[in-house]
Motif scaffolding. Structure first.
Motif, PDB file in Angstrom:
ATOM      1  N   ALA A  38      96.372  65.907  36.515  1.00 35.80           N
ATOM      2  CA  ALA A  38      95.508  65.993  35.291  1.00 35.80           C
ATOM      3  C   ALA A  38      93.901  65.866  35.891  1.00 35.80           C
ATOM      4  O   ALA A  38      93.100  66.592  35.401  1.00 35.80           O
ATOM      5  CB  ALA A  38      95.683  64.812  34.316  1.00 35.80           C
ATOM      6  N   GLU A  39      93.540  65.032  36.511  1.00 33.59           N
ATOM      7  CA  GLU A  39      92.331  64.755  37.136  1.00 33.59           C
ATOM      8  C   GLU A  39      91.822  65.961  37.788  1.00 33.59           C
ATOM      9  O   GLU A  39      90.740  66.329  37.871  1.00 33.59           O
ATOM     10  CB  GLU A  39      92.275  63.446  37.922  1.00 33.59           C
ATOM     11  N   GLY A  43      87.121  69.610  34.214  1.00 30.43           N
ATOM     12  CA  GLY A  43      86.235  70.583  34.162  1.00 30.43           C
ATOM     13  C   GLY A  43      86.641  72.110  34.365  1.00 30.43           C
ATOM     14  O   GLY A  43      85.897  73.089  34.199  1.00 30.43           O
ATOM     15  N   ARG A  44      88.029  72.353  34.106  1.00 26.21           N
ATOM     16  CA  ARG A  44      88.592  73.478  34.075  1.00 26.21           C
ATOM     17  C   ARG A  44      88.501  73.832  32.610  1.00 26.21           C
ATOM     18  O   ARG A  44      88.596  73.160  31.698  1.00 26.21           O
ATOM     19  CB  ARG A  44      90.024  73.511  34.739  1.00 26.21           C
ATOM     20  N   ASP A  45      88.633  75.312  32.552  1.00 22.97           N
ATOM     21  CA  ASP A  45      88.473  75.570  31.220  1.00 22.97           C
ATOM     22  C   ASP A  45      90.034  75.839  30.811  1.00 22.97           C
ATOM     23  O   ASP A  45      90.456  77.130  30.181  1.00 22.97           O
ATOM     24  CB  ASP A  45      87.917  77.212  31.075  1.00 22.97           C
ATOM     25  N   VAL A  46      90.692  75.088  30.363  1.00 25.09           N
ATOM     26  CA  VAL A  46      92.211  74.803  29.892  1.00 25.09           C
ATOM     27  C   VAL A  46      92.121  74.817  28.462  1.00 25.09           C
ATOM     28  O   VAL A  46      91.673  73.784  27.827  1.00 25.09           O
ATOM     29  CB  VAL A  46      92.866  73.480  30.694  1.00 25.09           C
ATOM     30  N   THR A  47      92.768  75.800  27.967  1.00 24.45           N
ATOM     31  CA  THR A  47      92.549  75.805  26.167  1.00 24.45           C
ATOM     32  C   THR A  47      94.190  75.743  25.700  1.00 24.45           C
ATOM     33  O   THR A  47      94.351  75.534  24.472  1.00 24.45           O
ATOM     34  CB  THR A  47      92.014  76.767  25.651  1.00 24.45           C
ATOM     35  N   HIS A  48      95.190  75.786  26.809  1.00 29.79           N
ATOM     36  CA  HIS A  48      96.548  75.709  26.054  1.00 29.79           C
ATOM     37  C   HIS A  48      97.441  74.754  27.050  1.00 29.79           C
ATOM     38  O   HIS A  48      97.254  74.922  28.161  1.00 29.79           O
ATOM     39  CB  HIS A  48      97.258  77.175  26.183  1.00 29.79           C
ATOM     40  N   ARG A  56     110.490  63.991  31.075  1.00 30.57           N
ATOM     41  CA  ARG A  56     109.781  63.854  32.370  1.00 30.57           C
ATOM     42  C   ARG A  56     108.771  64.771  32.382  1.00 30.57           C
ATOM     43  O   ARG A  56     107.416  64.605  32.727  1.00 30.57           O
ATOM     44  CB  ARG A  56     110.429  64.086  33.663  1.00 30.57           C
ATOM     45  N   ALA A  57     108.979  66.088  31.783  1.00 31.26           N
ATOM     46  CA  ALA A  57     107.955  67.212  31.485  1.00 31.26           C
ATOM     47  C   ALA A  57     107.055  66.666  30.434  1.00 31.26           C
ATOM     48  O   ALA A  57     105.730  66.699  30.869  1.00 31.26           O
ATOM     49  CB  ALA A  57     108.656  68.392  31.322  1.00 31.26           C
ATOM     50  N   GLN A  58     107.337  66.045  29.747  1.00 33.61           N
ATOM     51  CA  GLN A  58     106.563  65.729  28.401  1.00 33.61           C
ATOM     52  C   GLN A  58     105.605  64.575  28.926  1.00 33.61           C
ATOM     53  O   GLN A  58     104.430  64.615  28.605  1.00 33.61           O
ATOM     54  CB  GLN A  58     107.546  65.490  27.283  1.00 33.61           C
ATOM     55  N   GLN A  59     106.254  63.654  29.549  1.00 30.63           N
ATOM     56  CA  GLN A  59     105.388  62.626  30.260  1.00 30.63           C
ATOM     57  C   GLN A  59     104.342  62.925  31.087  1.00 30.63           C
ATOM     58  O   GLN A  59     103.114  62.402  30.995  1.00 30.63           O
ATOM     59  CB  GLN A  59     106.167  61.581  30.806  1.00 30.63           C
ATOM     60  N   THR A  60     104.634  64.052  32.075  1.00 28.90           N
ATOM     61  CA  THR A  60     103.692  64.592  32.821  1.00 28.90           C
ATOM     62  C   THR A  60     102.608  65.286  32.218  1.00 28.90           C
ATOM     63  O   THR A  60     101.234  65.198  32.574  1.00 28.90           O
ATOM     64  CB  THR A  60     104.319  65.463  33.855  1.00 28.90           C
ATOM     65  N   ALA A  61     102.863  65.970  30.982  1.00 35.31           N
ATOM     66  CA  ALA A  61     101.981  66.418  30.100  1.00 35.31           C
ATOM     67  C   ALA A  61     100.855  65.536  29.566  1.00 35.31           C
ATOM     68  O   ALA A  61      99.860  66.004  29.128  1.00 35.31           O
ATOM     69  CB  ALA A  61     102.370  67.393  29.230  1.00 35.31           C
ATOM     70  N   LEU A  68      92.057  66.583  28.014  1.00 32.61           N
ATOM     71  CA  LEU A  68      91.452  67.970  27.560  1.00 32.61           C
ATOM     72  C   LEU A  68      91.419  67.863  25.859  1.00 32.61           C
ATOM     73  O   LEU A  68      91.051  68.787  25.361  1.00 32.61           O
ATOM     74  CB  LEU A  68      92.672  69.127  27.950  1.00 32.61           C
ATOM     75  N   GLY A  69      92.245  66.831  25.219  1.00 33.31           N
ATOM     76  CA  GLY A  69      92.112  66.730  23.956  1.00 33.31           C
ATOM     77  C   GLY A  69      92.920  68.112  23.085  1.00 33.31           C
ATOM     78  O   GLY A  69      92.669  68.416  22.241  1.00 33.31           O
TER      79      GLY A  69
END
Length: 211
Positions: A38-39, A43-48, A56-61, A68-69
């Motif tokens: 995540a770090e 500063g990346r333009d992630v919107t989705h 395990r995938a949900q925890q990683t997200a 990113l909010g």
């Protein structure tokens, strides 16, 4: 751009192939891996942000959502591949692969006969990739998935044969396989391991049991 992220290390003391089984969550080291990934997106333009429904995938997200909010969307197409050996130990010397009763299941490595066909995995993962691109139109997206589906997607996009040697996958824990787009056309693929310093400490990486 769409960044497809493999989840972090899973707590798996029995060293089984956990596949789609419920209850397999990140280890403490896996949580650190997710935070490192995540770090790397700061500063990346992630919107989705979208993830496989598995824990395990949900925890990683989760640290991405916090940083990113963004809400974590769920896409079933990002799920781990189905596997006959789910819940069994399948490492070198372990019982499941040495049991003659299972040898018929191993008869066809090209489909493969022991699990979800590579062609099916490729189709659903490509559809998920394109859906994420559309959802983040003009921006970037992060999709959290699993090793075999991610590697199969990459080989599909690169027009390589889908069956392969698992030991040669370039898809480490908490790694990004990033697909670069020009409109709807994929024009490049990048790879990075923001948690490489943690992978060296990972029992999953040593034992090659992660998924």
């Amino acid at each position: 751009m769409v960044h497809v992220l493999r989840h972090g290390e899973v707590y798996n003391p029995e060293k089984v192939l956990y596949g789609r089984l419920p209850g397999y969550h990140l280890s403490e080291l896996g949580v650190q891996m997710a935070k490192a990934a995540a770090e790397a997106m700061a500063g990346r333009d992630v919107t989705h942000l979208v993830a496989s429904p598995l824990e395990r995938a949900q925890q990683t997200a989760a640290p991405f959502a916090e940083q990113l909010g963004l809400p974590i969307a769920v896409d079933e197409r990002l799920i781990e591949s189905a596997n006959f050996f789910e819940g069994k130990r399948v490492g070198v010397g372990d019982g499941a692969l040495r049991d003659p009763r299972n040898w018929w299941v191993l008869r066809d490595p090209r489909t493969p006969s022991w699990g979800e066909p590579y062609t099916v995995i490729a189709a659903r993962m490509f559809a998920a990739l394109m859906a994420a691109r559309e959802a983040a139109e003009g921006h970037e997206a992060v999709c959290v998935s699993h090793q075999l589906p991610i590697w199969t997607l990459r080989r599909h996009v690169e027009k390589k044969r889908l069956w392969h040697d698992p030991r040669r996958r370039e898809c480490g824990l908490a790694s990004f396989t990033s697909f670069h787009f020009d409109d709807t056309k994929i024009v490049g693929i990048g790879y990075s391991e923001p948690a490489a310093h943690l992978i060296a400490l990972s029992a999953t990486a040593r034992d090659a049991k992660g998924a």
